[in-house]
Design a protein around this motif. Structure first.
Motif, PDB file in Angstrom:
ATOM      1  N   ILE A  96     -17.438  17.440 -36.641  1.00 39.71           N
ATOM      2  CA  ILE A  96     -18.196  18.392 -36.678  1.00 39.71           C
ATOM      3  C   ILE A  96     -17.592  19.199 -34.949  1.00 39.71           C
ATOM      4  CG2 ILE A  96     -20.559  19.161 -36.233  1.00 39.71           C
ATOM      5  CD1 ILE A  96     -19.706  18.065 -39.024  1.00 39.71           C
ATOM      6  N   PRO A 110     -19.833  24.768 -36.961  1.00 35.91           N
ATOM      7  CA  PRO A 110     -21.071  25.462 -37.029  1.00 35.91           C
ATOM      8  C   PRO A 110     -21.194  26.500 -35.968  1.00 35.91           C
ATOM      9  CG  PRO A 110     -21.519  23.172 -37.107  1.00 35.91           C
ATOM     10  CD  PRO A 110     -19.833  23.401 -36.502  1.00 35.91           C
ATOM     11  N   VAL A 120     -24.743  23.100 -43.126  1.00 29.30           N
ATOM     12  CA  VAL A 120     -23.628  22.312 -42.630  1.00 29.30           C
ATOM     13  C   VAL A 120     -23.295  21.193 -43.381  1.00 29.30           C
ATOM     14  CG1 VAL A 120     -22.883  21.078 -40.829  1.00 29.30           C
ATOM     15  CG2 VAL A 120     -24.380  23.002 -40.370  1.00 29.30           C
TER      16      VAL A 120
END
Length: 248
Positions: free
Chosen positions: A137, A183, A219
């Motif tokens: 991430i 993101p 996400v």
């Protein structure tokens, strides 16, 4: 058949706003999930709420011995892991001029060092299991100038993107795919509690072409895709879940 049936996953940062939703999605897709976070009690509480096969384990992602312990716990419970989701992270609002050395070290340790240690130790397990995926991430703040603050966080997340590509090449012929989810601002409860109605919240919305914050579920959907065989020919890539930030 669910996309992650019979897959063994290690998820870091499992008890945060995005992490919990990722955990829910992975379990819903059929995965057995090791729920890790620095708060072991919160991991146990999350495991009790989820309707699936889970293993709560305390993990400080900056401690190499702790990674070895998690890998061993998963191997003893299920066998070698198939998937790693490097989600653990902390932030800072410091600018290039105001950030402190102490906070820089903390952010880089969790966000960058922690991601590397996860790949180092779990990547070998994924090879052992016959192949699988690593999902890191990252953040739009590591891919753009963002809002001209969060300097240490941007630096660490930019490094996560570079490490993702480098590791993807390392494992390209060895059965381990490595990709990143990038993101923008995601409307978790902690974020809204901290910034809702503030100038920063207004700036987040004003700079997002779609005009809204992202949802954790959006996400999690990208993570599930990259963790599954649906992305079998995808490595060294990024999925931007950013409401258009990267197109600006």
């Amino acid at each position: 058949m669910r996309r992650l049936d019979d897959q063994r996953v290690i998820l870091t940062g499992a008890t945060g706003g995005i992490g919990t939703v990722i955990a829910e999605r992975l379990v819903a897709e059929g995965a057995s999930v090791a729920l890790t976070d620095v708060d072991g009690d919160a991991c146990a509480e999350l495991a009790a709420r989820l309707d699936g096969d889970t293993l709560p384990v305390r993990l400080d992602v900056t401690a190499e011995d702790a990674w070895r312990s998690v890998v061993l716990a998963v191997r003893e419970r299920w066998g070698a892991a198939h998937v790693l989701v490097n989600n653990a992270g902390i932030g800072s609002l410091g600018t290039v001029g105001s950030e402190t050395r102490e906070r820089w070290d903390q952010v880089v340790a969790v966000d960058q060092l922690g991601t590397w240690l996860g790949m180092k130790h779990v990547g070998a397990e994924i090879e052992r299991s016959g192949g699988g995926a690593i999902v890191n991430i990252a953040s739009i703040l590591g891919a753009t100038g963002g809002l001209a603050n969060s300097f240490s966080y941007a630096a660490a997340k930019g490094a996560v993107r570079s490490m993702t590509m480098n590791a993807a090449l390392h494992w390209a012929t060895r059965g381990v795919r490595v990709n990143a989810v990038v993101p923008a601002f995601i409307g978790t409860a902690p974020l809204l509690e901290r910034y809702g109605g503030t100038e920063r919240h207004t700036a987040m919305l004003a700079n997002t072409p779609m005009g809204r914050l992202g949802r954790p579920e959006e996400v999690a959907a990208a993570v599930a895709f990259l963790a599954s065989d649906d992305s079998g020919y995808t490595t060294g890539s990024e999925i931007y879940v950013d409401g258009g930030w990267s197109a600006r």
